[in-house]
Write a protein that holds these residues in place. Structure first.
Motif, PDB file in Angstrom:
ATOM      1  N   ALA A 560       0.893  -1.098  -0.060  1.00 12.83           N
ATOM      2  CA  ALA A 560       0.223  -0.069  -0.097  1.00 12.83           C
ATOM      3  C   ALA A 560       0.706   1.144   0.045  1.00 12.83           C
ATOM      4  O   ALA A 560       0.499   2.235  -0.817  1.00 12.83           O
ATOM      5  CB  ALA A 560      -0.778  -0.030   1.269  1.00 12.83           C
ATOM      6  N   LEU A 561       2.030   1.323   0.811  1.00 12.04           N
ATOM      7  CA  LEU A 561       2.843   2.584   0.960  1.00 12.04           C
ATOM      8  C   LEU A 561       3.474   2.580  -0.503  1.00 12.04           C
ATOM      9  O   LEU A 561       3.681   3.705  -0.868  1.00 12.04           O
ATOM     10  CB  LEU A 561       3.772   2.256   2.049  1.00 12.04           C
ATOM     11  N   LEU A 562       4.048   1.685  -0.863  1.00 14.26           N
ATOM     12  CA  LEU A 562       4.882   1.493  -2.406  1.00 14.26           C
ATOM     13  C   LEU A 562       3.961   1.749  -3.232  1.00 14.26           C
ATOM     14  O   LEU A 562       4.434   2.870  -4.226  1.00 14.26           O
ATOM     15  CB  LEU A 562       5.509   0.332  -2.547  1.00 14.26           C
ATOM     16  N   SER A 563       2.523   1.664  -3.438  1.00 20.27           N
ATOM     17  CA  SER A 563       1.748   2.184  -4.245  1.00 20.27           C
ATOM     18  C   SER A 563       1.501   3.679  -4.518  1.00 20.27           C
ATOM     19  O   SER A 563       1.730   3.925  -5.609  1.00 20.27           O
ATOM     20  CB  SER A 563       0.502   1.394  -4.002  1.00 20.27           C
ATOM     21  N   ARG A 564       1.574   4.371  -3.052  1.00 15.29           N
ATOM     22  CA  ARG A 564       1.379   5.675  -3.295  1.00 15.29           C
ATOM     23  C   ARG A 564       2.779   6.461  -3.659  1.00 15.29           C
ATOM     24  O   ARG A 564       2.804   7.361  -4.330  1.00 15.29           O
ATOM     25  CB  ARG A 564       0.992   6.113  -1.829  1.00 15.29           C
ATOM     26  N   VAL A 565       3.696   5.719  -3.144  1.00 14.71           N
ATOM     27  CA  VAL A 565       5.132   6.194  -3.818  1.00 14.71           C
ATOM     28  C   VAL A 565       5.287   6.138  -5.312  1.00 14.71           C
ATOM     29  O   VAL A 565       5.810   6.960  -6.093  1.00 14.71           O
ATOM     30  CB  VAL A 565       6.412   5.359  -3.177  1.00 14.71           C
ATOM     31  N   CYS A 566       4.883   5.144  -5.978  1.00 16.38           N
ATOM     32  CA  CYS A 566       4.959   4.881  -7.253  1.00 16.38           C
ATOM     33  C   CYS A 566       3.816   6.127  -7.883  1.00 16.38           C
ATOM     34  O   CYS A 566       4.049   6.614  -8.964  1.00 16.38           O
ATOM     35  CB  CYS A 566       4.119   3.427  -7.702  1.00 16.38           C
ATOM     36  N   ASP A 567       2.713   6.285  -7.498  1.00 11.95           N
ATOM     37  CA  ASP A 567       1.849   7.419  -7.806  1.00 11.95           C
ATOM     38  C   ASP A 567       2.648   8.616  -7.867  1.00 11.95           C
ATOM     39  O   ASP A 567       2.416   9.334  -8.804  1.00 11.95           O
ATOM     40  CB  ASP A 567       0.668   7.503  -6.890  1.00 11.95           C
TER      41      ASP A 567
END
Length: 631
Positions: A560-567
């Motif tokens: 979940a955290l990495l997904s937002r970093v990817c965004d």
């Protein structure tokens, strides 16, 4: 669209496990050794002391099994190419002079002997190179020729009567320049020179040439100079080499791709001189991959220093009377957090590249090998330019404290500056990427020069341009929507990058179709467009790699955290190129503004996780021992 919420707290060790990936055990081992006192940062050392310390550290590394990783098992190695590259990359978390010195010894010098030589060279030299019994140099770059390796001036002329090659520097421009290990420690060099046999030039080949005798004095005919103090990397003894009719035996030719018989007859398994040259250079991409990964390591270190400082430094009072932690300011977040997101993105792209390098079969089709070389070139450029920009931003984010050598950022800035131009000038590398996209590396595409590039493209009528997909229609459909959540749709992000790449590439192709009458002029006029094609291709590749890493993450909180970093990576990259997206109708004005608002929103959302994201890099504590963090 449901956007997964980021947990209030994520374990940095869970992120470290994701980042360390396939070679996690090796990474842990390197970290453990780097934590030893012998590997401390050389802030106060003069050149000679720094060089001596780096050589001592190199001997500490030689006492482990890691130098053997990239060499064949048949000669005492471990045949773990990916592990070898990762070990160099990890050294980039500390003193970059050690990384470069190790890279020269085991990556470039040893790698050239292994990959360009044959059994006679392997048996004679490889074990000594691994053990550090034989220190050597990689003598390719000349004073007059850096990127244009094909036109080097150094010659190696075969004398059949003596069965020797005569290595010679015919003019000052042929002096080998910036050669690591040459000024102080090297006793031999792999010298790249124009092979002349039977009166015919056969192009650039590599030769094993002793440069010092057992007492450390230059060999007869070899001139060695010290390059002296550089802007950075002063623990590496860079020097200049010139050769005055230096004789070496016929067997000194590293003859995997070309050989000379006793009578001077030349033979090669590759008929074309041009193809042979590029095949030879293609075997040496490990150094380029290692430099890109090491630049990423230095960037991680700089961001860790800057974010930790930003969490404790306070400036200006809030309405309640307390001074504000500077990382709470949006302007400060914008300096560091998009750069942090891109660092994560490049890390995952680098991991995929190393895996491809490790897993590619020796007899893989030429097209597959060329694609690997293109990816290595593009990611080296992206990683090193990102390091230069991010370390500067980190220095500024730490104000005057960042300018003090004791706080480490000044050294990182100096040491990484040259990364953009060694192991391939980044501008040339992006042209290589674009050329690969246009030509798909046709067999007879043999020359890197602009003139040859333009002629080939004109003759082929750009037959290898990528075909249109449904990407543009998909992008247009979602761009017309008023739903701001579309910006966080991963498929929309990926398709937008893909569509931009296709459009830019088509534009380059159309311009180069006009090259028949004035090939050099047309190519030169379109060079900015060519470089843009290389850049946007790499950005698409990086986003795709990050998206795959998020999808593969088994820990739901870390994912979940990495997904937002990817965004944040995707949207900050779109924001940086808003002019193109607006000019070409991929974003409306209101959607463009929404991108900026989304970047601000993501910075605020990720601010509480900034320390977690840098702690996940697991940098040894001694390399973060900046006095500014002890205040």
């Amino acid at each position: 669209m449901d956007i997964p919420a980021v947990p209030a707290k994520v374990d940095p060790d869970a992120l470290t496990a994701v980042l360390d990936g396939r070679w996690a055990e090796l990474r842990a081992g390197v970290r453990a050794q780097m934590s030893a006192e012998e590997f401390r940062d050389p802030v106060e050392l003069d050149i000679e002391a720094h060089r001596a310390q780096v050589l001592d550290q190199l001997r500490e590394l030689a006492a482990t099994d890691r130098p053997a990783l990239g060499f064949d098992r048949a000669y005492g190695g471990q045949s773990d190419i990916g592990g070898s590259v990762v070990s160099f990359e990890m050294l980039g978390l500390g003193d970059l002079s050690l990384m470069v010195k190790a890279g020269v010894q085991w990556g470039l010098f040893g790698g050239a002997v292994q990959l360009l030589g044959t059994e006679r060279h392997h048996e004679k030299y490889l074990q000594r190179i691994m053990d550090l019994d034989l220190l050597g140099c990689f003598a390719m770059t000349e004073h007059g020729h850096g990127s244009d390796v094909q036109d080097l001036h150094t010659t190696a002329t075969y004398d059949p009567a003596a069965q020797e090659f005569v290595v010679h520097s015919p003019d000052p421009g042929a002096t080998k320049e910036y050669i690591g290990n040459a000024a102080r420690d090297g006793h031999a060099a792999v010298v790249f020179a124009q092979l002349v046999a039977g009166g015919d030039s056969r192009g650039v080949h590599a030769f094993f040439v002793p440069i010092r005798d057992g007492s450390g004095k230059p060999m007869p005919g070899v001139t060695i100079e010290d390059c002296g103090r550089k802007a950075g990397l002063n623990g590496v003894d860079n020097g200049r080499l010139a050769f005055d009719h230096v004789r070496v035996p016929r067997e000194a030719l590293l003859n995997r791709f070309g050989d000379v018989a006793e009578d001077g007859t030349y033979s090669s398994p590759i008929e074309s001189d041009g193809r042979r040259f590029f095949t030879m250079l293609g075997t040496l991409i490990r150094g380029r991959v290692s430099v890109g990964g090491s630049a990423g390591s230095a960037t991680k270190r700089a961001l860790t220093l800057a974010i930790r400082y930003g969490e404790q430094r306070r400036q200006f009072k809030s309405p309640d009377g307390d001074e504000v932690v500077i990382l709470d300011y949006l302007g400060h977040q914008r300096k560091l957090l998009p750069a942090l997101a891109k660092t994560y993105a490049l890390h995952f792209a680098q991991e995929e590249l190393v895996a491809k390098l490790n897993d590619i079969a020796p007899d893989a089709p030429e097209e597959e090998q060329r694609e690997l070389e293109s990816r290595a070139a593009g990611l080296k450029a992206a990683n090193t330019w990102h390091a230069t920009a991010t370390i500067q931003a980190a220095r500024e984010a730490c104000g005057g404290a960042g300018y003090l050598s004791e706080n480490l950022l000044a050294g990182l800035k100096a040491d990484t500056d040259v990364f953009t131009t060694f192991e391939g000038d980044n501008t040339v590398l992006l042209q290589l990427v674009a050329k690969g996209l246009l030509t798909q590396y046709k067999e007879h595409f043999e020359d890197l020069s602009p003139l040859a590039t333009a002629r080939f493209v004109a003759e082929q009528l750009v037959g290898a341009v990528l075909e249109r997909t449904s990407a543009r229609k998909f992008v247009e459909r979602l761009t017309e929507s008023d739903d701001a959540e579309v910006l966080f749709d991963r498929e929309w992000q990926l398709r937008l990058f893909e569509d931009r790449e296709e459009h830019v590439l088509d534009g380059v192709a159309n311009r180069l179709r006009k090259a028949a009458d004035d090939p050099f002029g047309v190519f030169n006029a379109a060079q900015d467009h060519v470089l843009s094609a290389g850049r946007v291709h790499v950005e698409s590749l990086v986003l795709s790699a990050f998206a795959r890493a998020v999808d593969a993450c088994a820990d739901p909180e870390a994912a979940a955290l990495l997904s937002r970093v990817c965004d944040l990576y995707a949207l900050s990259a779109i924001e940086a190129d808003r002019a193109w997206f607006l000019e070409h109708g991929r974003l409306t004005a209101s959607r463009s503004k929404a991108v900026t608002a989304a970047v601000n929103e993501l910075c605020a959302e990720l601010r509480p996780h900034a320390r977690t994201l840098v702690d996940a890099f697991a940098i040894p504590a001694q390399f973060l021992a900046a006095p500014m963090l002890r205040d």
